[in-house]
Design an enzyme around this catalytic site. Sequence first.
Site, PDB file in Angstrom:
ATOM      1  N   LEU A 137       0.813  -1.219   0.000  1.00  0.00           N
ATOM      2  CA  LEU A 137       0.000   0.000   0.000  1.00  0.00           C
ATOM      3  C   LEU A 137       0.848   1.272   0.000  1.00  0.00           C
ATOM      4  CD1 LEU A 137      -2.857  -1.171   2.448  1.00  0.00           C
ATOM      5  CD2 LEU A 137      -2.825  -1.274  -0.055  1.00  0.00           C
ATOM      6  N   SER A 180       8.015  -2.442 -19.206  1.00  0.00           N
ATOM      7  CA  SER A 180       7.585  -1.132 -19.684  1.00  0.00           C
ATOM      8  C   SER A 180       8.265  -0.797 -20.998  1.00  0.00           C
ATOM      9  CB  SER A 180       7.985  -0.091 -18.636  1.00  0.00           C
ATOM     10  OG  SER A 180       7.851   1.213 -19.145  1.00  0.00           O
ATOM     11  N   TYR A 202      14.705   4.052 -12.943  1.00  0.00           N
ATOM     12  CA  TYR A 202      13.461   3.269 -13.054  1.00  0.00           C
ATOM     13  C   TYR A 202      13.538   2.320 -14.255  1.00  0.00           C
ATOM     14  CZ  TYR A 202       8.749   2.035 -14.464  1.00  0.00           C
ATOM     15  OH  TYR A 202       7.644   1.327 -14.889  1.00  0.00           O
ATOM     16  N   LYS A 222      13.753  -2.088 -14.761  1.00  0.00           N
ATOM     17  CA  LYS A 222      12.941  -2.970 -15.624  1.00  0.00           C
ATOM     18  C   LYS A 222      13.850  -3.836 -16.498  1.00  0.00           C
ATOM     19  CE  LYS A 222       8.835  -1.773 -14.257  1.00  0.00           C
ATOM     20  NZ  LYS A 222       8.090  -2.677 -13.390  1.00  0.00           N
ATOM     21  N   ASN A 232       1.673   3.397 -22.874  1.00  0.00           N
ATOM     22  CA  ASN A 232       1.198   4.398 -21.892  1.00  0.00           C
ATOM     23  C   ASN A 232      -0.210   4.057 -21.411  1.00  0.00           C
ATOM     24  OD1 ASN A 232       3.488   5.735 -23.275  1.00  0.00           O
ATOM     25  ND2 ASN A 232       2.872   7.494 -22.076  1.00  0.00           N
ATOM     26  N   LEU A 238       0.145  12.575 -18.377  1.00  0.00           N
ATOM     27  CA  LEU A 238      -0.680  13.537 -19.123  1.00  0.00           C
ATOM     28  C   LEU A 238      -2.171  13.476 -18.796  1.00  0.00           C
ATOM     29  CD1 LEU A 238      -0.847  15.703 -21.345  1.00  0.00           C
ATOM     30  CD2 LEU A 238      -1.091  13.833 -23.000  1.00  0.00           C
TER      31      LEU A 238
HETATM   32  P1  NAD Z   1       0.863   1.512  -8.998  1.00  0.00           P
HETATM   33  O1  NAD Z   1       1.845   2.287  -8.206  1.00  0.00           O
HETATM   34  O2  NAD Z   1      -0.541   2.010  -9.051  1.00  0.00           O
HETATM   35  O3  NAD Z   1       0.851  -0.024  -8.527  1.00  0.00           O
HETATM   36  C1  NAD Z   1       1.974  -0.656  -8.012  1.00  0.00           C
HETATM   37  C2  NAD Z   1       1.577  -1.276  -6.689  1.00  0.00           C
HETATM   38  O4  NAD Z   1       2.700  -1.965  -6.116  1.00  0.00           O
HETATM   39  C3  NAD Z   1       1.111  -0.251  -5.653  1.00  0.00           C
HETATM   40  O5  NAD Z   1      -0.149  -0.645  -5.148  1.00  0.00           O
HETATM   41  C4  NAD Z   1       2.193  -0.287  -4.567  1.00  0.00           C
HETATM   42  O6  NAD Z   1       1.653  -0.028  -3.288  1.00  0.00           O
HETATM   43  C5  NAD Z   1       2.708  -1.713  -4.714  1.00  0.00           C
HETATM   44  N1  NAD Z   1       4.098  -1.919  -4.271  1.00  0.00           N
HETATM   45  C6  NAD Z   1       5.199  -1.198  -4.593  1.00  0.00           C
HETATM   46  N2  NAD Z   1       6.286  -1.719  -4.011  1.00  0.00           N
HETATM   47  C7  NAD Z   1       5.876  -2.813  -3.315  1.00  0.00           C
HETATM   48  C8  NAD Z   1       6.539  -3.775  -2.492  1.00  0.00           C
HETATM   49  N3  NAD Z   1       7.846  -3.698  -2.252  1.00  0.00           N
HETATM   50  N4  NAD Z   1       5.818  -4.757  -1.931  1.00  0.00           N
HETATM   51  C9  NAD Z   1       4.479  -4.835  -2.142  1.00  0.00           C
HETATM   52  N5  NAD Z   1       3.799  -3.947  -2.896  1.00  0.00           N
HETATM   53  C10 NAD Z   1       4.490  -2.948  -3.473  1.00  0.00           C
HETATM   54  O7  NAD Z   1       1.449   1.384 -10.476  1.00  0.00           O
HETATM   55  P2  NAD Z   1       0.788   0.810 -11.795  1.00  0.00           P
HETATM   56  O8  NAD Z   1       0.645   1.961 -12.738  1.00  0.00           O
HETATM   57  O9  NAD Z   1      -0.388  -0.006 -11.480  1.00  0.00           O
HETATM   58  O10 NAD Z   1       1.982  -0.078 -12.326  1.00  0.00           O
HETATM   59  C11 NAD Z   1       2.035  -1.480 -12.106  1.00  0.00           C
HETATM   60  C12 NAD Z   1       3.315  -2.010 -12.716  1.00  0.00           C
HETATM   61  O11 NAD Z   1       3.346  -1.692 -14.102  1.00  0.00           O
HETATM   62  C13 NAD Z   1       4.588  -1.417 -12.122  1.00  0.00           C
HETATM   63  O12 NAD Z   1       5.558  -2.428 -12.037  1.00  0.00           O
HETATM   64  C14 NAD Z   1       4.999  -0.373 -13.144  1.00  0.00           C
HETATM   65  O13 NAD Z   1       6.391  -0.145 -13.140  1.00  0.00           O
HETATM   66  C15 NAD Z   1       4.550  -1.024 -14.430  1.00  0.00           C
HETATM   67  N6  NAD Z   1       4.277  -0.062 -15.503  1.00  0.00           N
HETATM   68  C16 NAD Z   1       3.438   0.995 -15.263  1.00  0.00           C
HETATM   69  C17 NAD Z   1       3.206   1.933 -16.266  1.00  0.00           C
HETATM   70  C18 NAD Z   1       2.333   3.132 -16.015  1.00  0.00           C
HETATM   71  O14 NAD Z   1       2.511   4.156 -16.694  1.00  0.00           O
HETATM   72  N7  NAD Z   1       1.369   3.083 -15.104  1.00  0.00           N
HETATM   73  C19 NAD Z   1       3.811   1.769 -17.511  1.00  0.00           C
HETATM   74  C20 NAD Z   1       4.642   0.673 -17.724  1.00  0.00           C
HETATM   75  C21 NAD Z   1       4.875  -0.237 -16.701  1.00  0.00           C
HETATM   76  C1  WQD Z   2       3.073  11.777 -22.111  1.00  0.00           C
HETATM   77  C2  WQD Z   2       3.298  13.009 -22.966  1.00  0.00           C
HETATM   78  C3  WQD Z   2       4.843  14.600 -22.047  1.00  0.00           C
HETATM   79  C4  WQD Z   2       2.412  15.803 -18.649  1.00  0.00           C
HETATM   80  C5  WQD Z   2       5.759   7.752 -18.534  1.00  0.00           C
HETATM   81  C6  WQD Z   2       7.019   7.074 -18.050  1.00  0.00           C
HETATM   82  C7  WQD Z   2       7.136   5.701 -18.667  1.00  0.00           C
HETATM   83  C8  WQD Z   2       5.871   4.866 -18.432  1.00  0.00           C
HETATM   84  C9  WQD Z   2       4.622   5.634 -18.786  1.00  0.00           C
HETATM   85  C10 WQD Z   2       6.164   3.404 -16.531  1.00  0.00           C
HETATM   86  C11 WQD Z   2       4.771  13.424 -23.015  1.00  0.00           C
HETATM   87  C12 WQD Z   2       3.456  15.189 -22.168  1.00  0.00           C
HETATM   88  C13 WQD Z   2       2.840  15.188 -19.800  1.00  0.00           C
HETATM   89  C14 WQD Z   2       2.151  17.213 -18.684  1.00  0.00           C
HETATM   90  C15 WQD Z   2       2.741  17.219 -21.016  1.00  0.00           C
HETATM   91  N1  WQD Z   2       5.722   4.498 -17.055  1.00  0.00           N
HETATM   92  N2  WQD Z   2       3.004  15.888 -20.959  1.00  0.00           N
HETATM   93  N3  WQD Z   2       2.329  17.857 -19.880  1.00  0.00           N
HETATM   94  O1  WQD Z   2       6.564  10.250 -20.246  1.00  0.00           O
HETATM   95  O2  WQD Z   2       5.471   8.969 -22.138  1.00  0.00           O
HETATM   96  O3  WQD Z   2       5.803   7.875 -19.954  1.00  0.00           O
HETATM   97  O4  WQD Z   2       4.630   6.929 -18.162  1.00  0.00           O
HETATM   98  O5  WQD Z   2       6.799   2.530 -17.021  1.00  0.00           O
HETATM   99  O6  WQD Z   2       8.252   5.101 -18.093  1.00  0.00           O
HETATM  100  O7  WQD Z   2       8.124   7.871 -18.431  1.00  0.00           O
HETATM  101  O8  WQD Z   2       4.096   9.626 -20.144  1.00  0.00           O
HETATM  102  O9  WQD Z   2       2.035  10.735 -19.411  1.00  0.00           O
HETATM  103  O10 WQD Z   2       4.242  11.534 -18.478  1.00  0.00           O
HETATM  104  O11 WQD Z   2       3.702  11.998 -20.855  1.00  0.00           O
HETATM  105  O12 WQD Z   2       2.888  17.877 -22.066  1.00  0.00           O
HETATM  106  O13 WQD Z   2       1.804  17.825 -17.681  1.00  0.00           O
HETATM  107  O14 WQD Z   2       2.592  14.117 -22.389  1.00  0.00           O
HETATM  108  O15 WQD Z   2       5.823  15.546 -22.388  1.00  0.00           O
HETATM  109  O16 WQD Z   2       5.018  13.891 -24.306  1.00  0.00           O
HETATM  110  P1  WQD Z   2       5.585   9.250 -20.674  1.00  0.00           P
HETATM  111  P2  WQD Z   2       3.483  10.976 -19.613  1.00  0.00           P
END
Ligand code: NAD
Ligand code: WQD
Length: 336
Positions: free
Chosen positions: A33, A124, A148, A152, A178, A199
């Site tokens: 959490l 990711s 980060y 991955k 995304n 965004l």
């Molecule tokens: P999120 O932060 O909403 O969910 C991650 C969950 O993991 C959270 O509920 C957090 O409390 C829990 N957590 C973190 N560290 C923990 C630990 N040590 N032990 C137990 N629980 C732990 O994020 P999300 O957007 O749902 O992302 C889920 C996964 O997908 C992550 O691994 C993230 O890196 C990956 N991912 C997310 C995105 C994105 O943009 N949301 C994009 C690509 C990859």
């Molecule tokens: C999208 C576009 C910004 C906010 C991130 C992580 C990536 C992955 C997904 C986990 C970009 C633009 C954004 C704002 C803006 N997460 N923007 N004004 O950067 O593509 O990816 O989330 O794995 O690792 O880097 O997503 O939603 O931040 O941005 O103009 O206030 O929107 O410049 O072009 P991003 P984002």
Amino acid sequence: MRILVTGGAGYIGSHACVELLESGHEVIVIDNLSNSKEMSLSRVKEITGHDIKFYTLDLLDKVKLNQLFSDHSIDSVIHFAGLKSVAESIVNPLAYYRNNVSGSVNLFDVMTKHNVKNLVFSSSATVYGLTDSLPLKENCPLSAENPYGRTKIMIEEILRDLHDSDNAWNIISLRYFNPVGAHASGRIGEDPSGIPNNLLPYISQVAIGKLKQLTVYGNDYATHDGTCIRDYVHVVDLAKGHISAIEKLDSHPGLVIYNLGTGNGYSVMDMLGSFERANNIAIPYTIGPRRPGDIDASYTDPGLAMSELGWQANLGIEDFCRDAWRWQQDNPNGYE
Ligand code: NAD
Ligand code: WQD
């Protein structure tokens, strides 16, 4: 099947729990959490009418993790748990390596000990780094630009070594593009703490009046309108991708990697315009400087996931904007 979902209280995890329960799976969630609320899981139960076993558990607590595997017979694990802020990872890299890498190693260790060798891992598109080879395919070279992203890549490499050492492992890494949007019920969605980095949550908070205006980070990129292009994918489509992956594990695929995106690229201005039209609301914005680390464009070729997983995204830009706004309106303060 009985599936352990790490990080299941989070944004993508909670949506995956809905799809898992609706597909007839039994779900056990562990989450510390640190970036979520248990209420997301109450909402999952409300949406599906099914129960979930939940344990507040940190992956760094190996003793408790081991006990959990002793107490429950688990078929497969979906591993979402991790920290995900690029900016935070640059300021505090050790927290990211400890939590994401060490936490994952603990999990894989305990899985090995209990002979649970079916895994779906949340990777990711960030692993492709600052590339210009578009559309991105699974075999494109990897290069992370921040801690980060490096966590991955490291975890993917650990999984490759693990599979090389023991072919009984079946591992699917899903590289999400995304993730956006929310469940159509408006009951679960993304609940960022503080000011959103991403965004669509930012636009939604401007729309509801919590933030004054959107700053568009740069309009001098080499794209049709000068703003960055991304492959936004609806979180419910993503969640369904995990069902496809869990089913694929049955065919003993070994180690495989799939990009999950729509294959369509939308610019920041496309997203802004679509949000305004879909929800009939004006979003004030200003053009600001580029955000360090951003690339012009990122989108996938979704062909491999389609041919091997039978998965394809069905929801589009209007659904992203409509569902994100419904969630924001119904839950102006998230799960508070
Ligand atoms: P999120 O932060 O909403 O969910 C991650 C969950 O993991 C959270 O509920 C957090 O409390 C829990 N957590 C973190 N560290 C923990 C630990 N040590 N032990 C137990 N629980 C732990 O994020 P999300 O957007 O749902 O992302 C889920 C996964 O997908 C992550 O691994 C993230 O890196 C990956 N991912 C997310 C995105 C994105 O943009 N949301 C994009 C690509 C990859
Ligand atoms: C999208 C576009 C910004 C906010 C991130 C992580 C990536 C992955 C997904 C986990 C970009 C633009 C954004 C704002 C803006 N997460 N923007 N004004 O950067 O593509 O990816 O989330 O794995 O690792 O880097 O997503 O939603 O931040 O941005 O103009 O206030 O929107 O410049 O072009 P991003 P984002």
